[in-house]
Enzyme design. Structure first.
Site, PDB file in Angstrom:
ATOM      1  N   LYS A   1       0.823  -1.217   0.000  1.00 39.23           N
ATOM      2  CA  LYS A   1       0.000   0.000   0.000  1.00 39.23           C
ATOM      3  C   LYS A   1       0.859   1.270   0.000  1.00 39.23           C
ATOM      4  CE  LYS A   1      -2.259  -0.892   3.850  1.00 39.23           C
ATOM      5  NZ  LYS A   1      -1.757  -2.203   4.282  1.00 39.23           N
TER       6      LYS A   1
ATOM      7  N   ARG B   1      -9.739   1.069   8.910  1.00 37.08           N
ATOM      8  CA  ARG B   1      -9.388  -0.327   9.190  1.00 37.08           C
ATOM      9  C   ARG B   1     -10.491  -1.041   9.966  1.00 37.08           C
ATOM     10  NH1 ARG B   1      -3.341   0.494   9.008  1.00 37.08           N
ATOM     11  NH2 ARG B   1      -2.352  -1.558   9.122  1.00 37.08           N
TER      12      ARG B   1
ATOM     13  N   ARG C   1      11.159  -7.108   4.788  1.00 38.98           N
ATOM     14  CA  ARG C   1      11.131  -5.674   5.081  1.00 38.98           C
ATOM     15  C   ARG C   1      11.704  -5.410   6.470  1.00 38.98           C
ATOM     16  NH1 ARG C   1       5.425  -2.594   4.609  1.00 38.98           N
ATOM     17  NH2 ARG C   1       5.116  -3.154   6.777  1.00 38.98           N
TER      18      ARG C   1
ATOM     19  N   ARG D   1      11.211  -1.531  11.789  1.00 40.50           N
ATOM     20  CA  ARG D   1       9.894  -1.622  12.423  1.00 40.50           C
ATOM     21  C   ARG D   1       9.817  -2.897  13.254  1.00 40.50           C
ATOM     22  NH1 ARG D   1       5.015  -0.352   8.346  1.00 40.50           N
ATOM     23  NH2 ARG D   1       3.940  -1.511  10.002  1.00 40.50           N
TER      24      ARG D   1
ATOM     25  N   ARG E   1      -1.089  -9.479  12.929  1.00 36.34           N
ATOM     26  CA  ARG E   1      -1.521  -8.361  12.064  1.00 36.34           C
ATOM     27  C   ARG E   1      -2.371  -8.888  10.904  1.00 36.34           C
ATOM     28  NH1 ARG E   1       3.953  -5.751  10.563  1.00 36.34           N
ATOM     29  NH2 ARG E   1       2.732  -4.235   9.386  1.00 36.34           N
TER      30      ARG E   1
END
Ligand code: AMP
Length: 251
Positions: free
Chosen positions: A14, A89, A128, A134, A146
């Site tokens: 996204k 969300r 990632r 993160r 998640r």
């Protein structure tokens, strides 16, 4: 106003695609995840509150998130529209967004969802995590949570917008450019985008005409000026022919 929602599970791309869309359609990008991380790194009260949820891969409470989103939109000044990334969300967030946009005489133009299979999501997020810094991209358990939260709480948002026929799924696997083209195909189909494009083309045509007129006027004035500088053209006198009477005199 173009109000797009870029939707999809964590790791579906996204943020990356939103950055490209923002450039192409000249929109303002609002990522609630980025806003929370900004607050987190600045150690604000909001950041401290959000951290409790983000660390576990849970959603930050609606009330906090909705307020943050509204504040951001309201402080954005004059823009052509927004790309909302990571918001809404939950159904409550969707309803709050619709109400908020309605109060501004606007609505959601389209929701585009990036469809990516779970296995690919997990691989992408772990990859990632090696560089993103993160915490929620490193631990496989948090990643799984998640994805579960997305399926249970967030995915219904797709159906919520699908009812109004302004939600589409786009296959999110492929090169960055290929996925981008698929998204653009869906976005270009929007009436509001077609209208904006037409207006922009008309504006470009007007500007082109004006420059052409200007350069034509400039050419004529430089021509006139150079003529003036050169002064009046003098006629070169032709050599006079001897007249027969003169010839006769000489004789
Ligand atoms: P993201 O960068 O979009 O993956 O978001 C990172 C984290 O921020 C999420 O796992 C949530 O904890 C929080 N977050 C971001 N957007 C929202 C939202 N719209 N509602 C609730 N929590 C959010």
């Amino acid at each position: 106003m173009i109000n797009l929602i870029i939707f999809g599970p964590p790791g579906s791309g996204k943020g990356t695609q939103a950055a490209k869309l923002v450039k192409k359609y000249k929109l303002q990008h609002i990522s609630t995840g980025d806003l929370f991380r900004y607050n987190l790194s600045n150690n604000t009260k909001l950041g401290k509150e959000a951290k409790k949820y983000m660390d576990k891969g849970e959603l930050v409470p609606d009330k906090v998130t909705i307020k943050m989103l509204k504040d951001k939109v309201e402080s954005s000044g004059k823009v052509a529209g927004f790309i909302l990334d990571g918001f809404p969300r939950t159904i409550a967030q969707s309803k709050a967004l619709d109400k908020f946009l309605k109060s501004r005489k606007q609505s959601v133009s389209k929701l585009v969802m990036l469809d990516v299979p779970d296995e690919e999501l997990k691989e992408r997020l772990l990859e990632r995590g090696k560089t993103s810094g993160r915490a929620d991209d490193v631990n496989p358990k948090i990643i799984q949570n998640r994805i579960d939260v997305y399926k249970n709480t967030t995915y219904p948002v797709f159906n919520y917008y699908f009812k109004d026929r302004n939600a589409v799924k786009v296959w999110g696997v492929g090169s960055l450019e290929t996925v981008f083209k698929r998204l653009c195909f869906e976005i270009n189909d929007l009436e509001v985008v077609k209208k904006t494009k037409k207006l922009a083309a008309a504006k470009r045509a007007r500007a082109k005409k004006a420059t052409e007129k200007k350069s034509k006027a400039k050419k004529t004035s430089t021509k006139k000026a150079s003529k003036k500088k050169a002064g009046p053209k003098l006629k070169t006198a032709k050599p006079r022919k001897k007249t027969s009477s003169k010839r006769a005199k000489k004789k």
